[in-house]
Motif scaffolding. Structure first.
Motif, PDB file in Angstrom:
ATOM      1  N   ILE A   4      41.909  18.399  41.469  1.00 45.42           N
ATOM      2  CA  ILE A   4      42.505  18.441  40.132  1.00 45.42           C
ATOM      3  C   ILE A   4      42.494  19.867  39.601  1.00 45.42           C
ATOM      4  O   ILE A   4      43.496  20.347  39.076  1.00 45.42           O
ATOM      5  CB  ILE A   4      41.741  17.505  39.173  1.00 45.42           C
ATOM      6  CG1 ILE A   4      41.973  16.050  39.599  1.00 45.42           C
ATOM      7  CG2 ILE A   4      42.180  17.725  37.728  1.00 45.42           C
ATOM      8  CD1 ILE A   4      41.095  15.055  38.885  1.00 45.42           C
ATOM      9  N   LEU A   5      41.368  20.562  39.748  1.00 42.37           N
ATOM     10  CA  LEU A   5      41.290  21.961  39.298  1.00 42.37           C
ATOM     11  C   LEU A   5      42.299  22.818  40.030  1.00 42.37           C
ATOM     12  O   LEU A   5      42.978  23.657  39.434  1.00 42.37           O
ATOM     13  CB  LEU A   5      39.879  22.510  39.512  1.00 42.37           C
ATOM     14  CG  LEU A   5      38.811  22.006  38.570  1.00 42.37           C
ATOM     15  CD1 LEU A   5      37.436  22.515  39.010  1.00 42.37           C
ATOM     16  CD2 LEU A   5      39.088  22.436  37.148  1.00 42.37           C
ATOM     17  N   LEU A   6      42.398  22.603  41.325  1.00 40.00           N
ATOM     18  CA  LEU A   6      43.345  23.367  42.132  1.00 40.00           C
ATOM     19  C   LEU A   6      44.770  23.098  41.671  1.00 40.00           C
ATOM     20  O   LEU A   6      45.568  24.020  41.484  1.00 40.00           O
ATOM     21  CB  LEU A   6      43.179  23.006  43.613  1.00 40.00           C
ATOM     22  CG  LEU A   6      44.126  23.673  44.585  1.00 40.00           C
ATOM     23  CD1 LEU A   6      43.958  25.182  44.549  1.00 40.00           C
ATOM     24  CD2 LEU A   6      43.858  23.164  45.999  1.00 40.00           C
ATOM     25  N   LYS A  66      46.082  34.764  41.149  1.00 43.47           N
ATOM     26  CA  LYS A  66      45.618  33.423  40.776  1.00 43.47           C
ATOM     27  C   LYS A  66      45.272  32.600  42.008  1.00 43.47           C
ATOM     28  O   LYS A  66      44.264  31.892  42.027  1.00 43.47           O
ATOM     29  CB  LYS A  66      46.692  32.715  39.939  1.00 43.47           C
ATOM     30  CG  LYS A  66      46.204  31.447  39.314  1.00 43.47           C
ATOM     31  CD  LYS A  66      45.075  31.749  38.353  1.00 43.47           C
ATOM     32  CE  LYS A  66      44.619  30.494  37.651  1.00 43.47           C
ATOM     33  NZ  LYS A  66      43.530  30.759  36.709  1.00 43.47           N
ATOM     34  N   TYR A  67      46.104  32.695  43.039  1.00 47.44           N
ATOM     35  CA  TYR A  67      45.813  31.946  44.268  1.00 47.44           C
ATOM     36  C   TYR A  67      44.469  32.391  44.858  1.00 47.44           C
ATOM     37  O   TYR A  67      43.710  31.577  45.370  1.00 47.44           O
ATOM     38  CB  TYR A  67      46.908  32.154  45.317  1.00 47.44           C
ATOM     39  CG  TYR A  67      48.288  31.661  44.942  1.00 47.44           C
ATOM     40  CD1 TYR A  67      48.489  30.721  43.925  1.00 47.44           C
ATOM     41  CD2 TYR A  67      49.406  32.127  45.602  1.00 47.44           C
ATOM     42  CE1 TYR A  67      49.754  30.279  43.600  1.00 47.44           C
ATOM     43  CE2 TYR A  67      50.679  31.693  45.289  1.00 47.44           C
ATOM     44  CZ  TYR A  67      50.853  30.773  44.278  1.00 47.44           C
ATOM     45  OH  TYR A  67      52.111  30.345  43.959  1.00 47.44           O
ATOM     46  N   GLN A  68      44.227  33.687  44.788  1.00 48.10           N
ATOM     47  CA  GLN A  68      42.961  34.198  45.326  1.00 48.10           C
ATOM     48  C   GLN A  68      41.782  33.653  44.521  1.00 48.10           C
ATOM     49  O   GLN A  68      40.759  33.275  45.087  1.00 48.10           O
ATOM     50  CB  GLN A  68      42.947  35.725  45.321  1.00 48.10           C
ATOM     51  CG  GLN A  68      41.721  36.317  45.988  1.00 48.10           C
ATOM     52  CD  GLN A  68      41.602  35.900  47.459  1.00 48.10           C
ATOM     53  OE1 GLN A  68      42.487  36.204  48.255  1.00 48.10           O
ATOM     54  NE2 GLN A  68      40.540  35.192  47.822  1.00 48.10           N
ATOM     55  N   GLN A  69      41.932  33.602  43.186  1.00 50.72           N
ATOM     56  CA  GLN A  69      40.873  33.033  42.341  1.00 50.72           C
ATOM     57  C   GLN A  69      40.625  31.578  42.708  1.00 50.72           C
ATOM     58  O   GLN A  69      39.479  31.139  42.822  1.00 50.72           O
ATOM     59  CB  GLN A  69      41.259  33.104  40.857  1.00 50.72           C
ATOM     60  CG  GLN A  69      41.210  34.475  40.261  1.00 50.72           C
ATOM     61  CD  GLN A  69      41.672  34.465  38.810  1.00 50.72           C
ATOM     62  OE1 GLN A  69      42.221  33.481  38.317  1.00 50.72           O
ATOM     63  NE2 GLN A  69      41.474  35.580  38.131  1.00 50.72           N
ATOM     64  N   ALA A  71      41.374  30.051  45.537  1.00 52.44           N
ATOM     65  CA  ALA A  71      40.820  29.977  46.895  1.00 52.44           C
ATOM     66  C   ALA A  71      39.318  30.239  46.883  1.00 52.44           C
ATOM     67  O   ALA A  71      38.554  29.529  47.539  1.00 52.44           O
ATOM     68  CB  ALA A  71      41.533  30.982  47.803  1.00 52.44           C
ATOM     69  N   THR A  72      38.921  31.232  46.119  1.00 52.77           N
ATOM     70  CA  THR A  72      37.497  31.553  46.021  1.00 52.77           C
ATOM     71  C   THR A  72      36.745  30.410  45.353  1.00 52.77           C
ATOM     72  O   THR A  72      35.673  30.008  45.811  1.00 52.77           O
ATOM     73  CB  THR A  72      37.309  32.864  45.225  1.00 52.77           C
ATOM     74  OG1 THR A  72      37.997  33.905  45.912  1.00 52.77           O
ATOM     75  CG2 THR A  72      35.838  33.217  45.086  1.00 52.77           C
ATOM     76  N   LYS A  73      37.319  29.872  44.286  1.00 50.42           N
ATOM     77  CA  LYS A  73      36.657  28.812  43.523  1.00 50.42           C
ATOM     78  C   LYS A  73      36.466  27.538  44.335  1.00 50.42           C
ATOM     79  O   LYS A  73      35.423  26.894  44.243  1.00 50.42           O
ATOM     80  CB  LYS A  73      37.469  28.501  42.261  1.00 50.42           C
ATOM     81  CG  LYS A  73      36.792  27.559  41.313  1.00 50.42           C
ATOM     82  CD  LYS A  73      37.536  27.487  40.004  1.00 50.42           C
ATOM     83  CE  LYS A  73      36.723  26.716  38.991  1.00 50.42           C
ATOM     84  NZ  LYS A  73      37.288  26.811  37.651  1.00 50.42           N
ATOM     85  N   VAL A  74      37.475  27.168  45.117  1.00 55.83           N
ATOM     86  CA  VAL A  74      37.386  25.911  45.870  1.00 55.83           C
ATOM     87  C   VAL A  74      36.926  26.120  47.308  1.00 55.83           C
ATOM     88  O   VAL A  74      36.790  25.159  48.062  1.00 55.83           O
ATOM     89  CB  VAL A  74      38.723  25.130  45.845  1.00 55.83           C
ATOM     90  CG1 VAL A  74      39.086  24.763  44.421  1.00 55.83           C
ATOM     91  CG2 VAL A  74      39.830  25.895  46.529  1.00 55.83           C
ATOM     92  N   VAL A  80      45.892  28.614  52.688  1.00 56.94           N
ATOM     93  CA  VAL A  80      45.914  27.169  52.386  1.00 56.94           C
ATOM     94  C   VAL A  80      46.348  26.965  50.937  1.00 56.94           C
ATOM     95  O   VAL A  80      47.188  26.106  50.638  1.00 56.94           O
ATOM     96  CB  VAL A  80      44.535  26.526  52.647  1.00 56.94           C
ATOM     97  CG1 VAL A  80      44.482  25.093  52.130  1.00 56.94           C
ATOM     98  CG2 VAL A  80      44.205  26.579  54.133  1.00 56.94           C
ATOM     99  N   VAL A  81      45.792  27.762  50.036  1.00 56.31           N
ATOM    100  CA  VAL A  81      46.157  27.663  48.619  1.00 56.31           C
ATOM    101  C   VAL A  81      47.625  28.057  48.436  1.00 56.31           C
ATOM    102  O   VAL A  81      48.367  27.393  47.702  1.00 56.31           O
ATOM    103  CB  VAL A  81      45.239  28.556  47.755  1.00 56.31           C
ATOM    104  CG1 VAL A  81      45.686  28.573  46.306  1.00 56.31           C
ATOM    105  CG2 VAL A  81      43.798  28.061  47.862  1.00 56.31           C
TER     106      VAL A  81
END
Length: 109
Positions: A4-6, A66-69, A71-74, A80-81
């Motif tokens: 959901i966050l992603l 944003k994608y990098q953030q 990716a790091t978060k999940v 993949v992101v």
């Protein structure tokens, strides 16, 4: 919860930016930009004007950050992101706007 966050983060990234004389919505409506399979914008005609190229560059830079953030978060690889974002952006593309196929061909939805 991570999914959901992603999804929310990716949707926020693909929202239009209004910092240019031509905005993302107008550029899409005119067929000047389209959604690629990797979550970034591209130019369906291959030769964007300076203004459109700048718009694409600006939005893609913001998306990548944003994608990098995300990716790091999940804890997922960036690619993949990016791929998931590309799928979401293409699924939300309006009829008459361009999307790029996996073979690199641009088609109107």
């Amino acid at each position: 919860m991570r999914q959901i966050l992603l999804s929310l983060a990716l949707l926020a990234v693909i929202l239009p930016s209004a910092a240019f004389a031509i905005d993302l919505s107008a550029a899409k409506a005119k067929g000047l930009v389209g959604e690629t399979t990797n979550g970034y914008l591209g130019a369906p005609n291959g030769k964007p004007s300076g203004e459109v190229a700048a718009l694409i560059r600006d939005i893609n830079t913001k998306r990548k950050a944003k994608y990098q953030q995300v990716a790091t978060k999940v804890g997922k690889p960036l690619n993949v992101v990016e791929q998931l974002a590309g799928e979401k952006a293409q699924s939300k593309t309006q009829a008459g706007h361009y999307v790029q196929t996996s073979s690199g061909k641009w088609i109107k939805r």
